[in-house]
Design an enzyme around this catalytic site. Structure first.
Site, mmCIF file in Angstrom:
data_model
loop_
_atom_site.group_PDB
_atom_site.id
_atom_site.type_symbol
_atom_site.label_atom_id
_atom_site.label_comp_id
_atom_site.label_asym_id
_atom_site.label_seq_id
_atom_site.Cartn_x
_atom_site.Cartn_y
_atom_site.Cartn_z
ATOM 1 N N ASP A 249 103.215 -6.296 172.178
ATOM 2 C CA ASP A 249 101.347 -6.832 171.459
ATOM 3 C C ASP A 249 101.803 -6.734 170.288
ATOM 4 O OD1 ASP A 249 98.871 -6.914 171.952
ATOM 5 O OD2 ASP A 249 98.554 -5.919 173.018
HETATM 6 C C1 BGC Z 1 95.958 -7.721 172.326
HETATM 7 C C2 BGC Z 1 97.063 -9.030 172.937
HETATM 8 C C3 BGC Z 1 96.583 -10.316 172.338
HETATM 9 C C4 BGC Z 1 97.384 -10.325 170.768
HETATM 10 C C5 BGC Z 1 97.498 -11.392 169.827
HETATM 11 C C6 BGC Z 1 95.841 -7.890 170.432
HETATM 12 O O1 BGC Z 1 95.468 -6.969 170.090
HETATM 13 O O2 BGC Z 1 95.590 -6.967 172.677
HETATM 14 O O3 BGC Z 1 95.741 -9.152 174.554
HETATM 15 O O4 BGC Z 1 96.910 -11.450 173.417
HETATM 16 O O5 BGC Z 1 95.763 -9.262 170.214
HETATM 17 O O6 BGC Z 1 96.272 -11.696 169.819
#
Ligand code: BGC
Length: 686
Positions: A249
């Site tokens: 993530d």
């Molecule tokens: C989120 C993800 C997301 C990623 C990219 C993170 O903060 O938890 O779900 O895909 O950011 O934006």
């Protein structure tokens, strides 16, 4: 040498593996480690802009210009494509309420098409985290509280997206069901609850061939998920034989690059930080990581790049496909099927034009484009049909519709009193739930509506007995203070760009509502498991939602799987093929479902199973399958129920394997998880 990437398309799996190894052999160590993090520099170039104008272009990782290897090009979701101005679907929780994997697969095809049309080849929006508690801020991004429903819907989205040649990424692995403390929280869980409740839906996506998995921000049993050897290597890669790649993530997922590589992570996204090439090269030199592990990660990435190397021969993925009328029509279809009719005393709905010459529409949400949070899943569609626009377009000149914003209760009451019916729009917005952005979103503070809104509802309902409440939001809303005072309630979720049209069609009877709750709506917060949005430590077990209601003997306000329509159904005659089933066999039963009303309708046939006298503690019953039937008035259909006995297994922590108990089981078939909506019979496994 530069590869002619286009000429490498269409390889079979054996060929893909061989070609990936051949390409690996052409790469220097420097080039290999460069595959393992995002391509954009954090503090320079496009880095800051990519975060401020999030995902305005695909986010690249692993481009190799010398060899001609394209990057994975990431776009986010899940309520559509975050890039550009794309089709905005109802949020995933609403889609969970359709209980319709076939429809979700079509959503995936639209999403994949719009991803490719905008230059992406990788969709990061298959969010299948389990809704343990409705206060979870990002509940809207997932499909509900049950692993079977989550698995069916997630796998359908994977199939749909990947059918367009776009890699799908299922997230956030695992146990990511709290928002405000997501970077800090440590979830304690035992192996059984992990395997039985929190992982099966990820396994379903792996079995559906998902190209990629995203690790979660949180810790599990003391270790960061993006560095978690037990989750990523032991279970995902070794046991489940996952062949794809794992990304972190974004920004805060990895804390220690060496631990991440050793733990089983393949790419740090979206920037070069802990796993930047310099760090990895040093770590190899110092024997902290092996080159074999680097090779394994690179092979995983190359294999998926080759597998999804499908040039657009037929010119199917052109820019004009983004938010085109056909795609908007799918968004409308989903919105229609996602709305759940929770209450309809005296058949107040649908509102017949003849008896409703004057309708009052009350509440600011009636005129709001309320389509979900403003976090990483935010989609910016070219238009949003608000409920007000949907209603006025629907009734045309057949009745007078008046609007009141509801701020001044006395004057809203005056508007409602002279109307034939009053429709109040109430619920949540991006301000009080969603991805946590400091100024908005986050986990919900309260599960009920604000006191001011509840007062508005009670006052309007007292003045006009024909009051309908339309709720919007990402998960359960507690209605205890006012539920008994209004005859009709609809749950519309965040219904997407065409939501206003769908809501109006349900209100005025053009559409017979068929949505079913993907999560329990409790009466009070104390019917739910422990939740504290500020805590840094929490224990998850097997009990939440209907499993917890059953265990404690609680009656929720609205049960899991529940939803009314403008017709009624009756379930009869559960008959087994065999009442004694071999542990390796299939439970084969049939049930008759009859439409006992006067219009065509769609029912969701739900199958639950419970083990009687199990050797271990188990929920009273668990969802094992579901099916949808469309029935004409008075039509009866025999629905076949097939559950592999292996689906009844529990995870035996001693033998570390799945065990199907030879025992007596109860089969429950019906229209919701509530006992009163289920027929119960029993069978034997042995
Ligand atoms: C989120 C993800 C997301 C990623 C990219 C993170 O903060 O938890 O779900 O895909 O950011 O934006």
């Amino acid at each position: 040498m530069t590869l002619d990437w286009n000429s490498l398309s269409g390889l079979e799996s054996q060929g893909i593996d061989e070609k990936a190894r051949e390409i690996l052999g052409l790469m220097t160590l420097q080039e290999k480690v460069k595959q393992l993090s995002g391509d954009v520099a954090f503090l320079s170039g496009k880095g800051p802009k990519l975060m401020l104008r999030y995902n305005y272009i695909p986010i690249p990782a692993g481009e190799n210009k010398r060899l001609g290897i394209p990057p994975v090009a990431f776009t986010d979701g899940p309520r559509g494509i975050v890039m550009g101005s794309s089709t905005c679907f109802p949020v995933s929780m609403a889609r969970g309420a359709t209980w319709d994997p076939g429809l979700e697969e079509r959503v995936g095809e639209v999403i994949g098409t719009e991803a490719r049309a905008q230059g992406a080849n990788y969709f990061g929006g298959v969010c299948i985290n389990l809704l343990r508690h409705p206060a979870w801020g990002r509940a809207q991004e997932s499909y509900g509280e049950d692993p079977v429903l989550l698995g069916a819907m997630g796998a359908a989205l994977v199939r749909g997206v990947q059918s367009t040649g776009v890699m799908a990424c299922a997230k956030h692995f695992a146990l990511n069901s709290m928002e405000n403390m997501r970077f800090k929280i440590d979830v304690t869980i035992d192996e059984r609850a992990l395997r039985e409740i929190y992982l099966p839906h990820f396994k379903k996506c792996v079995d559906a061939g998902v190209a990629s998995i995203m690790g979660a921000y949180n810790k599990v049993n003391g270790e960061q998920c993006c560095q978690h050897k037990h989750l990523l290597r032991d279970i995902l890669k070794d046991e489940w034989n996952f062949q794809g790649f794992v990304i972190s993530d974004f920004i805060f997922g990895v804390r220690d690059g060496i631990a991440a590589i050793n733990g089983g992570l393949d790419i740090e996204m979206p920037f070069k930080m802990h796993m930047k090439p310099g760090n990895l090269l040093k770590a190899i030199k110092r024997c902290k990581i092996t080159e074999t592990l680097i090779d394994d990660s690179v092979l995983r990435i190359l294999r998926q790049k080759l597998r999804f190397n499908l040039p657009d021969a037929s010119n199917r993925f052109t820019r004009d496909k983004v938010a085109c009328p056909e795609h908007e029509a799918v968004a409308l279809e989903v919105a229609r099927k996602s709305i759940v009719l929770l209450k309809n005393d005296g058949s107040l709905l649908p509102l017949a034009a003849s008896a409703n010459k004057n309708v009052a529409v009350i509440g600011r949400l009636a005129k709001a484009a309320n389509i979900g949070d403003h976090g990483s899943s935010r989609v910016r569609p070219p238009h949003v049909i608000t409920p007000w626009e949907g209603i006025t377009a629907n009734v045309k000149d057949s009745c007078i519709v008046s609007y009141h914003d509801g701020k001044n209760v006395a004057s809203a009451v005056a508007t409602a009193r002279i109307a034939d019916a009053a429709i109040i729009f109430a619920g949540m917005t991006w301000k009080n739930e969603g991805e946590y952005l400091m100024s908005s979103g986050g986990d919900r503070n309260v599960l009920s509506l604000s006191r001011a809104t509840e007062t508005l509802i009670e006052s309007v309902a007292a003045a006009n007995p024909r009051t309908i409440v339309v709720l919007e939001g990402g998960s359960a809303i507690i209605t205890e203070n006012w539920r008994e005072h209004v005859p009709a309630i609809l749950m519309a979720w965040y219904p997407g760009m065409e939501g206003g049209t769908a809501i109006a069609e349900v209100l005025f009877g053009n559409v017979n509502p068929s949505g079913r709750l993907p999560c329990v709506f409790p009466k009070t917060p104390d019917q739910l498991p422990f939740f504290d949005k500020h805590t840094r430590k929490i224990t998850y077990d097997s009990y939440h939602g209907y499993r917890l209601m059953d265990k404690k003997g609680h009656e929720p306000a609205f049960s899991f799987g529940f939803g009314l329509g403008y017709t009624t159904f009756k379930f009869n005659n559960v008959v087994f093929g065999e009442e004694l089933v071999h542990p390796g066999g299939i439970i084969d039963a049939r049930v008759d479902v009859t439409n006992t009303g006067t219009i065509t309708g769609e029912e969701t046939v739900q199958t639950y199973v419970g083990c009687v006298n199990s050797a271990v503690d188990r929920p009273v019953k668990e969802l094992k399958g579901f099916d949808k039937v469309v029935l004409e008035p008075a039509e009866t259909r025999t629905v076949v129920i097939e559950v592999p006995a292996s689906d009844l297994a529990y995870y035996d922590v001693v033998s570390r394997s799945w065990t199907v108990e030879p025992a007596k089981y109860q089969l429950f078939v019906g229209s919701s998880s509530s006992d009163k909506d289920l027929l119960a019979t029993s069978f034997q496994v042995g």
